[in-house]
Design a protein around this motif. Structure first.
Motif, PDB file in Angstrom:
ATOM      1  N   LEU A 159       0.831  -1.204   0.000  1.00  0.00           N
ATOM      2  CA  LEU A 159       0.000   0.000   0.000  1.00  0.00           C
ATOM      3  C   LEU A 159       0.867   1.256   0.000  1.00  0.00           C
ATOM      4  CD1 LEU A 159      -2.700  -1.043   2.640  1.00  0.00           C
ATOM      5  CD2 LEU A 159      -2.906  -1.082   0.143  1.00  0.00           C
ATOM      6  N   ILE A 160       1.930   1.233   0.788  1.00  0.00           N
ATOM      7  CA  ILE A 160       2.823   2.394   0.862  1.00  0.00           C
ATOM      8  C   ILE A 160       3.520   2.607  -0.479  1.00  0.00           C
ATOM      9  CG2 ILE A 160       4.850   3.359   1.998  1.00  0.00           C
ATOM     10  CD1 ILE A 160       4.060   1.788   4.503  1.00  0.00           C
ATOM     11  N   ASN A 161       4.022   1.525  -1.059  1.00  0.00           N
ATOM     12  CA  ASN A 161       4.720   1.641  -2.346  1.00  0.00           C
ATOM     13  C   ASN A 161       3.781   2.098  -3.454  1.00  0.00           C
ATOM     14  OD1 ASN A 161       7.124   0.783  -1.183  1.00  0.00           O
ATOM     15  ND2 ASN A 161       6.717  -1.387  -1.627  1.00  0.00           N
ATOM     16  N   ALA A 162       2.557   1.602  -3.426  1.00  0.00           N
ATOM     17  CA  ALA A 162       1.578   2.019  -4.439  1.00  0.00           C
ATOM     18  C   ALA A 162       1.280   3.505  -4.327  1.00  0.00           C
ATOM     19  CB  ALA A 162       0.297   1.197  -4.281  1.00  0.00           C
ATOM     20  N   ALA A 163       1.182   3.991  -3.087  1.00  0.00           N
ATOM     21  CA  ALA A 163       0.933   5.416  -2.891  1.00  0.00           C
ATOM     22  C   ALA A 163       2.105   6.256  -3.397  1.00  0.00           C
ATOM     23  CB  ALA A 163       0.685   5.697  -1.410  1.00  0.00           C
ATOM     24  N   ARG A 164       3.314   5.773  -3.188  1.00  0.00           N
ATOM     25  CA  ARG A 164       4.498   6.497  -3.659  1.00  0.00           C
ATOM     26  C   ARG A 164       4.531   6.531  -5.190  1.00  0.00           C
ATOM     27  NH1 ARG A 164       7.667   7.782   0.554  1.00  0.00           N
ATOM     28  NH2 ARG A 164       7.794   6.380   2.350  1.00  0.00           N
ATOM     29  N   VAL A 165       4.183   5.407  -5.818  1.00  0.00           N
ATOM     30  CA  VAL A 165       4.158   5.339  -7.281  1.00  0.00           C
ATOM     31  C   VAL A 165       3.166   6.351  -7.846  1.00  0.00           C
ATOM     32  CG1 VAL A 165       3.499   3.886  -9.236  1.00  0.00           C
ATOM     33  CG2 VAL A 165       4.940   2.958  -7.421  1.00  0.00           C
ATOM     34  N   LEU A 166       2.069   6.538  -7.123  1.00  0.00           N
ATOM     35  CA  LEU A 166       1.053   7.498  -7.568  1.00  0.00           C
ATOM     36  C   LEU A 166       1.420   8.942  -7.241  1.00  0.00           C
ATOM     37  CD1 LEU A 166      -2.149   5.488  -6.589  1.00  0.00           C
ATOM     38  CD2 LEU A 166      -1.237   5.866  -8.887  1.00  0.00           C
ATOM     39  N   GLY A 167       2.601   9.132  -6.650  1.00  0.00           N
ATOM     40  CA  GLY A 167       3.092  10.487  -6.397  1.00  0.00           C
ATOM     41  C   GLY A 167       2.775  11.050  -5.026  1.00  0.00           C
ATOM     42  N   ALA A 168       2.288  10.228  -4.107  1.00  0.00           N
ATOM     43  CA  ALA A 168       1.957  10.713  -2.768  1.00  0.00           C
ATOM     44  C   ALA A 168       3.218  11.007  -1.967  1.00  0.00           C
ATOM     45  CB  ALA A 168       1.104   9.683  -2.043  1.00  0.00           C
ATOM     46  N   LYS A 169       3.218  12.110  -1.255  1.00  0.00           N
ATOM     47  CA  LYS A 169       4.318  12.469  -0.385  1.00  0.00           C
ATOM     48  C   LYS A 169       4.156  11.778   0.969  1.00  0.00           C
ATOM     49  CE  LYS A 169       5.922  15.271  -3.523  1.00  0.00           C
ATOM     50  NZ  LYS A 169       7.140  14.937  -4.277  1.00  0.00           N
ATOM     51  N   ASP A 170       5.200  11.891   1.803  1.00  0.00           N
ATOM     52  CA  ASP A 170       5.172  11.221   3.107  1.00  0.00           C
ATOM     53  C   ASP A 170       3.975  11.655   3.945  1.00  0.00           C
ATOM     54  OD1 ASP A 170       7.359   9.750   2.536  1.00  0.00           O
ATOM     55  OD2 ASP A 170       8.748  10.810   3.856  1.00  0.00           O
ATOM     56  N   GLY A 171       3.676  12.962   3.920  1.00  0.00           N
ATOM     57  CA  GLY A 171       2.558  13.459   4.716  1.00  0.00           C
ATOM     58  C   GLY A 171       1.233  12.854   4.287  1.00  0.00           C
ATOM     59  N   THR A 172       1.041  12.751   2.974  1.00  0.00           N
ATOM     60  CA  THR A 172      -0.200  12.165   2.451  1.00  0.00           C
ATOM     61  C   THR A 172      -0.279  10.675   2.761  1.00  0.00           C
ATOM     62  OG1 THR A 172      -0.197  13.777   0.642  1.00  0.00           O
ATOM     63  CG2 THR A 172      -1.567  11.809   0.377  1.00  0.00           C
ATOM     64  N   ILE A 173       0.850   9.983   2.602  1.00  0.00           N
ATOM     65  CA  ILE A 173       0.886   8.544   2.911  1.00  0.00           C
ATOM     66  C   ILE A 173       0.563   8.312   4.383  1.00  0.00           C
ATOM     67  CG2 ILE A 173       2.398   6.528   3.087  1.00  0.00           C
ATOM     68  CD1 ILE A 173       3.893   7.594   0.646  1.00  0.00           C
ATOM     69  N   PHE A 174       1.147   9.129   5.239  1.00  0.00           N
ATOM     70  CA  PHE A 174       0.918   8.975   6.670  1.00  0.00           C
ATOM     71  C   PHE A 174      -0.552   9.210   7.003  1.00  0.00           C
ATOM     72  CE2 PHE A 174       1.090  10.314  11.128  1.00  0.00           C
ATOM     73  CZ  PHE A 174       1.875   9.308  11.658  1.00  0.00           C
ATOM     74  N   ARG A 175      -1.126  10.234   6.404  1.00  0.00           N
ATOM     75  CA  ARG A 175      -2.510  10.604   6.716  1.00  0.00           C
ATOM     76  C   ARG A 175      -3.530   9.675   6.092  1.00  0.00           C
ATOM     77  NH1 ARG A 175      -2.100  15.049   4.736  1.00  0.00           N
ATOM     78  NH2 ARG A 175      -3.311  14.877   2.807  1.00  0.00           N
ATOM     79  N   ARG A 176      -3.272   9.221   4.854  1.00  0.00           N
ATOM     80  CA  ARG A 176      -4.269   8.445   4.123  1.00  0.00           C
ATOM     81  C   ARG A 176      -4.061   6.940   4.181  1.00  0.00           C
ATOM     82  NH1 ARG A 176      -6.920  11.756   0.426  1.00  0.00           N
ATOM     83  NH2 ARG A 176      -8.296   9.953   0.157  1.00  0.00           N
ATOM     84  N   VAL A 177      -2.858   6.501   4.567  1.00  0.00           N
ATOM     85  CA  VAL A 177      -2.574   5.068   4.600  1.00  0.00           C
ATOM     86  C   VAL A 177      -2.231   4.587   6.007  1.00  0.00           C
ATOM     87  CG1 VAL A 177      -1.107   3.216   3.713  1.00  0.00           C
ATOM     88  CG2 VAL A 177      -1.777   5.102   2.201  1.00  0.00           C
ATOM     89  N   ILE A 178      -1.209   5.208   6.609  1.00  0.00           N
ATOM     90  CA  ILE A 178      -0.699   4.728   7.893  1.00  0.00           C
ATOM     91  C   ILE A 178      -1.734   4.859   9.003  1.00  0.00           C
ATOM     92  CG2 ILE A 178       1.098   4.978   9.627  1.00  0.00           C
ATOM     93  CD1 ILE A 178       2.092   3.878   6.972  1.00  0.00           C
ATOM     94  N   ILE A 179      -2.320   6.032   9.132  1.00  0.00           N
ATOM     95  CA  ILE A 179      -3.271   6.256  10.231  1.00  0.00           C
ATOM     96  C   ILE A 179      -4.494   5.340  10.118  1.00  0.00           C
ATOM     97  CG2 ILE A 179      -4.847   7.930  11.271  1.00  0.00           C
ATOM     98  CD1 ILE A 179      -2.762  10.077  10.832  1.00  0.00           C
TER      99      ILE A 179
END
Length: 232
Positions: A130-150
């Motif tokens: 999920l994290i790698n997919a978000a990065r591929v789509l251009g998500a920054k760390d803040g967006t990944i943390f807010r939309r995936v990690i939390i």
């Protein structure tokens, strides 16, 4: 209830019957003593629980997201986790006095240690795909943390909160047995001195009801926040 009645019949220590416990509960309610003790214990539990969870969640996220922070913080967390919070009560009383501070502190410690580990475990358990997919789509760390990690960590956090709640009630009763002038634990200690078993039962049942009600609230919150999660 039938088992209770049978236990009373065969008991050699004079266990109170359900009717006696109910009568004692009514006396304590009418005198206002039960309500005063309930408020005293509940306020300590809520204060320590709120402080513990509020600090544990960001620390757990920090440990899970940054390896450097994990290396610095985790050994201390694991060290203190091996020490029962009840063992800290005498030290807390000596260093902080016999007021409310040491009682809230040991509750905070019990809740913090349970919640921080649960949060940390939630972060490191997030599917890396999920994290790698978000990065591929251009998500920054803040967006990944807010939309995936939390969101992915929320079930772990809530389980940690439920465990911490149980620890909070166990800790507050122990703290009140040692140094308090009010509270359900204090009332049980006083009842023990006078062999007032009915009052002890009333306090135990009150703690059980309060703890169960608070746990059901957390469970309802968990269901609401994690409705997307597959359940058995």
């Amino acid at each position: 209830m039938a088992l209770w009645g049978a236990a009373v019949s065969f008991s050699r220590v004079g266990l109170p019957s359900p009717a006696q416990v109910l009568a004692r509960a009514i006396e304590l309610i009418r005198s206002g003593q039960l309500f005063a003790d309930l408020v005293a214990s509940l306020s300590r539990v809520l204060a320590g629980f709120a402080l513990g969870v509020t600090l544990a969640i960001p620390v757990g996220f920090l440990m899970g997201w940054y390896p450097t922070a994990r290396g610095l913080i985790e050994p201390f967390v694991q060290f203190f986790r091996m020490i029962p919070p009840l063992a800290v009560i005498p030290l807390a009383i000596v260093t902080m006095g016999i007021g409310e501070t040491p009682k809230v502190f040991v509750i905070f410690l019990a809740v913090f240690l349970s919640s921080v580990i649960a949060t940390f475990q939630g972060v490191i358990s997030v599917d890396k795909t999920l994290i790698n997919a978000a990065r591929v789509l251009g998500a920054k760390d803040g967006t990944i943390f807010r939309r995936v990690i939390i969101p992915a960590s929320t079930p772990f956090i809530l389980v940690g909160m439920r465990i911490g709640l149980g620890s909070a009630w166990a800790t507050v009763v122990a703290a009140e047995l040692i140094a308090a002038q009010s509270g359900l634990g204090f009332r049980m200690q006083q009842a023990e001195l006078y062999y007032d078993l009915a009052t002890i039962f009333v306090s135990l049942i009150t703690i059980g009801i309060l703890g169960l009600a608070m746990d059901r609230l957390l469970l309802a919150l968990e269901t609401r926040l994690t409705h997307w999660q597959e359940r058995m």
